[in-house]
Design a protein around this motif. Sequence first.
Motif, PDB file in Angstrom:
ATOM      1  N   ASP A   1      -7.669 -22.412  56.200  1.00 36.66           N
ATOM      2  CA  ASP A   1      -7.279 -20.996  56.176  1.00 36.66           C
ATOM      3  C   ASP A   1      -6.166 -20.715  55.176  1.00 36.66           C
ATOM      4  O   ASP A   1      -6.134 -19.638  54.560  1.00 36.66           O
ATOM      5  CB  ASP A   1      -6.850 -20.540  57.576  1.00 36.66           C
ATOM      6  N   ASP A   2      -5.258 -21.681  54.993  1.00 31.21           N
ATOM      7  CA  ASP A   2      -4.183 -21.514  54.000  1.00 31.21           C
ATOM      8  C   ASP A   2      -4.784 -21.330  52.604  1.00 31.21           C
ATOM      9  O   ASP A   2      -4.397 -20.432  51.847  1.00 31.21           O
ATOM     10  CB  ASP A   2      -3.251 -22.731  53.989  1.00 31.21           C
ATOM     11  N   TYR A   3      -5.733 -22.215  52.281  1.00 29.40           N
ATOM     12  CA  TYR A   3      -6.378 -22.140  50.966  1.00 29.40           C
ATOM     13  C   TYR A   3      -7.165 -20.829  50.819  1.00 29.40           C
ATOM     14  O   TYR A   3      -7.047 -20.134  49.808  1.00 29.40           O
ATOM     15  CB  TYR A   3      -7.322 -23.331  50.768  1.00 29.40           C
ATOM     16  N   VAL A   4      -7.959 -20.510  51.835  1.00 31.70           N
ATOM     17  CA  VAL A   4      -8.812 -19.320  51.781  1.00 31.70           C
ATOM     18  C   VAL A   4      -7.969 -18.049  51.642  1.00 31.70           C
ATOM     19  O   VAL A   4      -8.231 -17.208  50.767  1.00 31.70           O
ATOM     20  CB  VAL A   4      -9.721 -19.242  53.025  1.00 31.70           C
ATOM     21  N   GLU A   5      -6.966 -17.918  52.486  1.00 27.88           N
ATOM     22  CA  GLU A   5      -6.111 -16.721  52.435  1.00 27.88           C
ATOM     23  C   GLU A   5      -5.358 -16.633  51.107  1.00 27.88           C
ATOM     24  O   GLU A   5      -5.189 -15.547  50.544  1.00 27.88           O
ATOM     25  CB  GLU A   5      -5.128 -16.737  53.604  1.00 27.88           C
ATOM     26  N   GLY A   6      -4.914 -17.776  50.605  1.00 28.27           N
ATOM     27  CA  GLY A   6      -4.206 -17.799  49.326  1.00 28.27           C
ATOM     28  C   GLY A   6      -5.079 -17.335  48.181  1.00 28.27           C
ATOM     29  O   GLY A   6      -4.649 -16.554  47.320  1.00 28.27           O
ATOM     30  N   VAL A   7      -6.345 -17.797  48.176  1.00 24.88           N
ATOM     31  CA  VAL A   7      -7.283 -17.398  47.120  1.00 24.88           C
ATOM     32  C   VAL A   7      -7.616 -15.918  47.235  1.00 24.88           C
ATOM     33  O   VAL A   7      -7.572 -15.175  46.241  1.00 24.88           O
ATOM     34  CB  VAL A   7      -8.578 -18.249  47.183  1.00 24.88           C
ATOM     35  N   LEU A   8      -7.947 -15.459  48.433  1.00 26.11           N
ATOM     36  CA  LEU A   8      -8.354 -14.060  48.625  1.00 26.11           C
ATOM     37  C   LEU A   8      -7.225 -13.071  48.331  1.00 26.11           C
ATOM     38  O   LEU A   8      -7.476 -11.934  47.936  1.00 26.11           O
ATOM     39  CB  LEU A   8      -8.882 -13.843  50.040  1.00 26.11           C
ATOM     40  N   SER A   9      -5.976 -13.528  48.493  1.00 24.22           N
ATOM     41  CA  SER A   9      -4.841 -12.649  48.173  1.00 24.22           C
ATOM     42  C   SER A   9      -4.401 -12.818  46.713  1.00 24.22           C
ATOM     43  O   SER A   9      -3.410 -12.253  46.290  1.00 24.22           O
ATOM     44  CB  SER A   9      -3.667 -12.936  49.109  1.00 24.22           C
ATOM     45  N   ARG A  10      -5.149 -13.596  45.974  1.00 22.75           N
ATOM     46  CA  ARG A  10      -4.899 -13.893  44.560  1.00 22.75           C
ATOM     47  C   ARG A  10      -3.485 -14.428  44.325  1.00 22.75           C
ATOM     48  O   ARG A  10      -2.795 -14.064  43.372  1.00 22.75           O
ATOM     49  CB  ARG A  10      -5.163 -12.673  43.680  1.00 22.75           C
ATOM     50  N   ASP A  11      -3.060 -15.298  45.218  1.00 18.94           N
ATOM     51  CA  ASP A  11      -1.814 -16.030  45.036  1.00 18.94           C
ATOM     52  C   ASP A  11      -2.097 -17.105  43.975  1.00 18.94           C
ATOM     53  O   ASP A  11      -2.829 -18.059  44.211  1.00 18.94           O
ATOM     54  CB  ASP A  11      -1.407 -16.676  46.368  1.00 18.94           C
ATOM     55  N   ARG A  12      -1.529 -16.899  42.779  1.00 19.58           N
ATOM     56  CA  ARG A  12      -1.890 -17.759  41.643  1.00 19.58           C
ATOM     57  C   ARG A  12      -1.601 -19.234  41.919  1.00 19.58           C
ATOM     58  O   ARG A  12      -2.349 -20.108  41.484  1.00 19.58           O
ATOM     59  CB  ARG A  12      -1.143 -17.292  40.389  1.00 19.58           C
ATOM     60  N   VAL A  13      -0.520 -19.506  42.652  1.00 15.86           N
ATOM     61  CA  VAL A  13      -0.183 -20.896  42.973  1.00 15.86           C
ATOM     62  C   VAL A  13      -1.253 -21.499  43.878  1.00 15.86           C
ATOM     63  O   VAL A  13      -1.716 -22.624  43.666  1.00 15.86           O
ATOM     64  CB  VAL A  13       1.209 -20.990  43.644  1.00 15.86           C
ATOM     65  N   MET A  14      -1.699 -20.721  44.882  1.00 11.44           N
ATOM     66  CA  MET A  14      -2.717 -21.221  45.798  1.00 11.44           C
ATOM     67  C   MET A  14      -4.090 -21.312  45.138  1.00 11.44           C
ATOM     68  O   MET A  14      -4.887 -22.194  45.464  1.00 11.44           O
ATOM     69  CB  MET A  14      -2.785 -20.347  47.055  1.00 11.44           C
ATOM     70  N   VAL A  15      -4.374 -20.410  44.208  1.00 13.99           N
ATOM     71  CA  VAL A  15      -5.625 -20.503  43.446  1.00 13.99           C
ATOM     72  C   VAL A  15      -5.637 -21.830  42.677  1.00 13.99           C
ATOM     73  O   VAL A  15      -6.617 -22.569  42.699  1.00 13.99           O
ATOM     74  CB  VAL A  15      -5.802 -19.305  42.481  1.00 13.99           C
ATOM     75  N   ALA A  16      -4.511 -22.128  42.015  1.00  9.90           N
ATOM     76  CA  ALA A  16      -4.400 -23.374  41.251  1.00  9.90           C
ATOM     77  C   ALA A  16      -4.506 -24.593  42.176  1.00  9.90           C
ATOM     78  O   ALA A  16      -5.165 -25.586  41.844  1.00  9.90           O
ATOM     79  CB  ALA A  16      -3.078 -23.404  40.485  1.00  9.90           C
ATOM     80  N   ARG A  17      -3.859 -24.519  43.356  1.00  6.44           N
ATOM     81  CA  ARG A  17      -3.918 -25.635  44.300  1.00  6.44           C
ATOM     82  C   ARG A  17      -5.322 -25.850  44.844  1.00  6.44           C
ATOM     83  O   ARG A  17      -5.755 -26.980  45.075  1.00  6.44           O
ATOM     84  CB  ARG A  17      -2.941 -25.375  45.459  1.00  6.44           C
ATOM     85  N   THR A  18      -6.035 -24.755  45.049  1.00  5.69           N
ATOM     86  CA  THR A  18      -7.407 -24.853  45.555  1.00  5.69           C
ATOM     87  C   THR A  18      -8.312 -25.497  44.511  1.00  5.69           C
ATOM     88  O   THR A  18      -9.179 -26.321  44.836  1.00  5.69           O
ATOM     89  CB  THR A  18      -7.949 -23.458  45.946  1.00  5.69           C
TER      90      THR A  18
ATOM     91  N   THR B   1      -7.290 -27.595  42.219  1.00  7.11           N
ATOM     92  CA  THR B   1      -6.893 -29.010  42.212  1.00  7.11           C
ATOM     93  C   THR B   1      -7.571 -29.746  43.365  1.00  7.11           C
ATOM     94  O   THR B   1      -8.016 -30.898  43.206  1.00  7.11           O
ATOM     95  CB  THR B   1      -5.361 -29.141  42.334  1.00  7.11           C
ATOM     96  N   LEU B   2      -7.669 -29.086  44.518  1.00  2.00           N
ATOM     97  CA  LEU B   2      -8.339 -29.692  45.676  1.00  2.00           C
ATOM     98  C   LEU B   2      -9.799 -29.995  45.369  1.00  2.00           C
ATOM     99  O   LEU B   2     -10.272 -31.098  45.651  1.00  2.00           O
ATOM    100  CB  LEU B   2      -8.251 -28.737  46.879  1.00  2.00           C
ATOM    101  N   ILE B   3     -10.507 -29.043  44.785  1.00  7.27           N
ATOM    102  CA  ILE B   3     -11.942 -29.279  44.543  1.00  7.27           C
ATOM    103  C   ILE B   3     -12.172 -30.254  43.378  1.00  7.27           C
ATOM    104  O   ILE B   3     -13.239 -30.848  43.272  1.00  7.27           O
ATOM    105  CB  ILE B   3     -12.723 -27.958  44.322  1.00  7.27           C
ATOM    106  N   GLU B   4     -11.157 -30.429  42.525  1.00  3.80           N
ATOM    107  CA  GLU B   4     -11.297 -31.400  41.436  1.00  3.80           C
ATOM    108  C   GLU B   4     -11.066 -32.829  41.911  1.00  3.80           C
ATOM    109  O   GLU B   4     -11.421 -33.778  41.223  1.00  3.80           O
ATOM    110  CB  GLU B   4     -10.310 -31.075  40.314  1.00  3.80           C
ATOM    111  N   SER B   5     -10.486 -32.985  43.089  1.00  5.17           N
ATOM    112  CA  SER B   5     -10.186 -34.320  43.613  1.00  5.17           C
ATOM    113  C   SER B   5     -11.469 -35.038  44.032  1.00  5.17           C
ATOM    114  O   SER B   5     -12.387 -34.434  44.583  1.00  5.17           O
ATOM    115  CB  SER B   5      -9.243 -34.212  44.814  1.00  5.17           C
TER     116      SER B   5
END
Length: 334
Positions: free
Chosen positions: A13-30, A32-36
């Motif tokens: 939910d942290d990742y999802v909410e961060g992306v949907l709110s266009r939090d640039r830091v969380m978009v970048a972290r998400t 990075t997560l999928i690139e792992s």
Amino acid sequence: MTKKKRHRPFTVDDYVEGVLSRDRVMVARTITLIESNAKKHRELAELVLKKLLPHTGNSIRIGITGVPGAGKSTLIEAFGSMLCDDGHQVAVLAIDPSSTVTGGSILGDKTRMEKLARNPKAFVRPSPSGGTLGGVTRKTRETMLICEAAGFDVIIIETVGTGQNEVTVRSMVDFFLVIALTGAGDELQGMKKGVMELADSIFINKADGDNKQRALQARAEYNRILYFLQSPTEGWKPKAFTCSAMTGDNIRGIWDVILKFEEVTKDSGVFERRRKEQLLEWVDWMIEDELKRRFFENEAVKKQLPHIRSNVLHAELSPAAAVKKIMEIYDNQK
């Protein structure tokens, strides 16, 4: 001495909410997560993507390629900045070839698009290819979905222009743009011809100053070639144009062509049909990627493969016999 408080791990939910709110830091972290490639990250990424999927698909996806020196990054920066000024949200995913020595990205596109990277309506992300087309397919497609879920309505995927990834990128975008230039050597011109049949349009960049007349001549030549090539998109005839990222001349013309393309292909149903075909193609790519991953992570394979490779190098096994042997080992472990 007080211990520093440890932050809890990010949840789905942290990742999802961060992306949907266009939090640039969380978009970048998400991203990075999928690139792992770590198993726990893959499983988490799958859950995140599942929740984000209903929020994807609302963008125009543009692939851009061209020979080194054609000014792709300068053009993308000028083009992206213009779109941001028009009110669009632009994400640029630049596929970097991974260094065969360090495994790191070697292009550093963010440093080549400093102005665009600073624009609050833009997001620039170099995306290492991992040295494999499968890597490009999985990482870039999923990154594209994350950007769409974050509300970016124009997604640009830039390839390095060496001919490696163009076909793969063509299979994940709506519109494919080839950036050309005048005065390149025969070898580079030949490479361009290899991707010309993928192009929905060709723009000859650097059409300014003393180069303007040569660019116009090149445009006429490209249009002659395009006339005889089969279009990669049903119902659309690719054409060549000139532009200058330096002066801004006809940069808006690129967007005009893309909007016309979108109108024509959506009216004919080609746009939606291609999206569906690409989705099924992605499933096939993912099956291949998963089979390969499971094979090389198999304990028996990991144990026996070095020995079998050694036998091949010492001419004790033919490559075909080696493949047969390692596949038998894998099959017996299933």
